[in-house]
Design a protein around this motif. Structure first.
Motif, PDB file in Angstrom:
ATOM      1  N   PHE A 205      -6.297 -14.555   3.873  1.00 23.12           N
ATOM      2  CA  PHE A 205      -4.980 -14.480   4.511  1.00 23.12           C
ATOM      3  C   PHE A 205      -3.962 -13.813   3.590  1.00 23.12           C
ATOM      4  CE2 PHE A 205      -7.021 -18.123   6.640  1.00 23.12           C
ATOM      5  CZ  PHE A 205      -6.903 -17.713   7.963  1.00 23.12           C
ATOM      6  N   VAL A 206      -4.058 -14.110   2.295  1.00 21.05           N
ATOM      7  CA  VAL A 206      -3.144 -13.493   1.326  1.00 21.05           C
ATOM      8  C   VAL A 206      -3.375 -11.988   1.263  1.00 21.05           C
ATOM      9  CG1 VAL A 206      -2.429 -13.414  -1.092  1.00 21.05           C
ATOM     10  CG2 VAL A 206      -2.979 -15.617  -0.031  1.00 21.05           C
ATOM     11  N   VAL A 207      -4.642 -11.584   1.235  1.00 20.44           N
ATOM     12  CA  VAL A 207      -4.970 -10.154   1.210  1.00 20.44           C
ATOM     13  C   VAL A 207      -4.431  -9.471   2.455  1.00 20.44           C
ATOM     14  CG1 VAL A 207      -6.854  -8.481   1.276  1.00 20.44           C
ATOM     15  CG2 VAL A 207      -7.020 -10.472  -0.231  1.00 20.44           C
ATOM     16  N   LYS A 208      -4.620 -10.076   3.608  1.00 16.51           N
ATOM     17  CA  LYS A 208      -4.130  -9.501   4.859  1.00 16.51           C
ATOM     18  C   LYS A 208      -2.609  -9.349   4.835  1.00 16.51           C
ATOM     19  CE  LYS A 208      -4.265 -10.160   9.875  1.00 16.51           C
ATOM     20  NZ  LYS A 208      -4.754 -11.028  10.988  1.00 16.51           N
ATOM     21  N   PHE A 209      -1.909 -10.367   4.318  1.00 16.27           N
ATOM     22  CA  PHE A 209      -0.451 -10.310   4.236  1.00 16.27           C
ATOM     23  C   PHE A 209       0.006  -9.140   3.359  1.00 16.27           C
ATOM     24  CE2 PHE A 209       3.267 -11.393   1.615  1.00 16.27           C
ATOM     25  CZ  PHE A 209       4.244 -11.463   2.592  1.00 16.27           C
ATOM     26  N   PHE A 210      -0.586  -9.020   2.156  1.00 20.78           N
ATOM     27  CA  PHE A 210      -0.170  -7.954   1.248  1.00 20.78           C
ATOM     28  C   PHE A 210      -0.589  -6.578   1.764  1.00 20.78           C
ATOM     29  CE2 PHE A 210       0.200 -11.308  -2.120  1.00 20.78           C
ATOM     30  CZ  PHE A 210       1.533 -11.064  -2.425  1.00 20.78           C
ATOM     31  N   ASN A 211      -1.727  -6.498   2.456  1.00 18.11           N
ATOM     32  CA  ASN A 211      -2.127  -5.224   3.053  1.00 18.11           C
ATOM     33  C   ASN A 211      -1.087  -4.750   4.063  1.00 18.11           C
ATOM     34  OD1 ASN A 211      -4.454  -4.839   1.609  1.00 18.11           O
ATOM     35  ND2 ASN A 211      -5.849  -5.458   3.233  1.00 18.11           N
ATOM     36  N   GLN A 212      -0.654  -5.662   4.922  1.00 19.54           N
ATOM     37  CA  GLN A 212       0.343  -5.307   5.924  1.00 19.54           C
ATOM     38  C   GLN A 212       1.677  -4.933   5.287  1.00 19.54           C
ATOM     39  OE1 GLN A 212       0.337  -8.838   8.378  1.00 19.54           O
ATOM     40  NE2 GLN A 212      -1.352  -8.112   9.659  1.00 19.54           N
ATOM     41  N   LEU A 213       1.996  -5.576   4.166  1.00 19.89           N
ATOM     42  CA  LEU A 213       3.275  -5.336   3.496  1.00 19.89           C
ATOM     43  C   LEU A 213       3.269  -4.052   2.670  1.00 19.89           C
ATOM     44  CD1 LEU A 213       6.088  -6.639   2.836  1.00 19.89           C
ATOM     45  CD2 LEU A 213       4.982  -7.628   0.814  1.00 19.89           C
ATOM     46  N   LEU A 214       2.129  -3.747   2.027  1.00 18.27           N
ATOM     47  CA  LEU A 214       2.116  -2.702   0.997  1.00 18.27           C
ATOM     48  C   LEU A 214       1.386  -1.419   1.383  1.00 18.27           C
ATOM     49  CD1 LEU A 214       1.325  -4.959  -2.100  1.00 18.27           C
ATOM     50  CD2 LEU A 214       3.559  -4.074  -1.406  1.00 18.27           C
ATOM     51  N   GLN A 215       0.472  -1.477   2.344  1.00 21.93           N
ATOM     52  CA  GLN A 215      -0.389  -0.324   2.579  1.00 21.93           C
ATOM     53  C   GLN A 215       0.391   0.926   2.963  1.00 21.93           C
ATOM     54  OE1 GLN A 215      -3.897  -1.073   4.790  1.00 21.93           O
ATOM     55  NE2 GLN A 215      -4.648   1.002   4.592  1.00 21.93           N
ATOM     56  N   LYS A 216       1.295   0.815   3.920  1.00 17.01           N
ATOM     57  CA  LYS A 216       2.036   1.994   4.368  1.00 17.01           C
ATOM     58  C   LYS A 216       2.893   2.598   3.262  1.00 17.01           C
ATOM     59  CE  LYS A 216       2.094   1.253   9.363  1.00 17.01           C
ATOM     60  NZ  LYS A 216       2.955   1.053  10.570  1.00 17.01           N
ATOM     61  N   PRO A 217       3.715   1.797   2.557  1.00 20.94           N
ATOM     62  CA  PRO A 217       4.538   2.417   1.499  1.00 20.94           C
ATOM     63  C   PRO A 217       3.712   3.008   0.362  1.00 20.94           C
ATOM     64  CG  PRO A 217       4.808   0.017   1.521  1.00 20.94           C
ATOM     65  CD  PRO A 217       4.106   0.385   2.769  1.00 20.94           C
ATOM     66  N   ILE A 218       2.607   2.352  -0.011  1.00 23.45           N
ATOM     67  CA  ILE A 218       1.781   2.890  -1.099  1.00 23.45           C
ATOM     68  C   ILE A 218       1.083   4.169  -0.656  1.00 23.45           C
ATOM     69  CG2 ILE A 218      -0.276   2.489  -2.504  1.00 23.45           C
ATOM     70  CD1 ILE A 218       0.556  -0.403  -2.769  1.00 23.45           C
ATOM     71  N   GLU A 219       0.508   4.172   0.539  1.00 25.75           N
ATOM     72  CA  GLU A 219      -0.142   5.375   1.055  1.00 25.75           C
ATOM     73  C   GLU A 219       0.860   6.516   1.186  1.00 25.75           C
ATOM     74  OE1 GLU A 219      -3.127   6.192   1.511  1.00 25.75           O
ATOM     75  OE2 GLU A 219      -4.308   4.348   1.647  1.00 25.75           O
ATOM     76  N   SER A 220       2.067   6.194   1.643  1.00 26.21           N
ATOM     77  CA  SER A 220       3.108   7.210   1.778  1.00 26.21           C
ATOM     78  C   SER A 220       3.449   7.815   0.415  1.00 26.21           C
ATOM     79  CB  SER A 220       4.355   6.595   2.411  1.00 26.21           C
ATOM     80  OG  SER A 220       5.394   7.551   2.500  1.00 26.21           O
TER      81      SER A 220
END
Length: 230
Positions: A205-220
């Motif tokens: 659940f923690v991984v899912k939360f951080f993925n949703q929070l960080l994936q777009k800005p980091i990929e961008s």
């Protein structure tokens, strides 16, 4: 599972992604170290190494994790045989990094002595959050699997079962092995306790939360940084 980038030529994007993976590796190791400090058990995949480090303290937890990860890499080779991608041998130096990072994390938190059960539980919770954060960064980096997930993928591909189901069985098996080692060496439950169950239940659940929070800005950021200047 998400497609992993393995054979990209060495370029700025690849370097940045591996750097992000190493940062994720550091936080994952720090999470294991913090959780261990709580003395209520560590994550399932690290639990057998934790018991071994208690029984044979001549080697640190970090070095027992290196040994365990190398066993998992050997398992991948035996399972996949000719299908094993030799780029996956990068898991070996990364396993050493993870072990060294874990020992460094243990040193970082060595000053903190949990005085009671709530303090120990807080350490497990904080460690699980840090671990999940590190795993999330490694997933977003999208370059190579850690040895545990790579072994599960190799096994799931070999027996043609869904990755998630095999991962659950693998985690349960790791805990069972740790419990058996504990009773073999100490005739009591040691190094694997309720903290292991908490980490097993909550890390995803923690991984899912951080993925949703960080994936777009980091990929961008990664995409912008590799674009040629106009």
């Amino acid at each position: 599972m998400k497609q992993i980038i393995l054979c990209n030529p060495i370029n700025k994007d690849t370097i940045q992604r591996y750097a992000l993976f190493v940062v994720g590796l550091f936080f994952s190791a720090l999470g294991v170290a913090i959780t261990k400090k709580g003395e209520l058990g560590v994550s399932p995949i690290s639990s057998a190494a934790n018991v071994m480090s208690i029984r044979f303290p001549q080697l640190s937890l970090g070095y027992w994790l290196i040994i365990w990860n190398c066993v998992l890499i050997l398992g991948q080779i035996l399972l996949l045989r000719k299908k094993f991608q030799w780029i996956q041998l990068l898991q070996i130096p990364l396993s050493f990094l993870f072990g060294w990072f874990t020992d460094f994390g243990v040193w970082l938190v060595s000053f903190f002595i949990p005085a009671n059960y709530p303090a120990k539980l807080i350490l497990v919770i904080v460690g699980t959050i840090v671990l999940g954060f590190g795993i999330s960064l490694a997933v977003i980096a999208n370059v190579i699997l850690n040895s545990g997930e790579a072994f599960v993928k190799a096994l799931s591909d070999t027996i043609h079962k869904e990755f998630g189901n095999v991962k659950v069985v693998f985690d349960i098996t790791c805990v069972i092995v740790a419990v058996l080692l504990s009773f073999l060496f100490f005739h009591a439950l040691k190094g694997t306790r309720e903290g292991t169950i908490l980490a097993a239940v909550c890390t995803g659940f923690v991984v899912k939360f951080f993925n949703q929070l960080l994936q777009k800005p980091i990929e961008s950021y990664l995409n912008r940084s590799v674009q040629p200047n106009s």
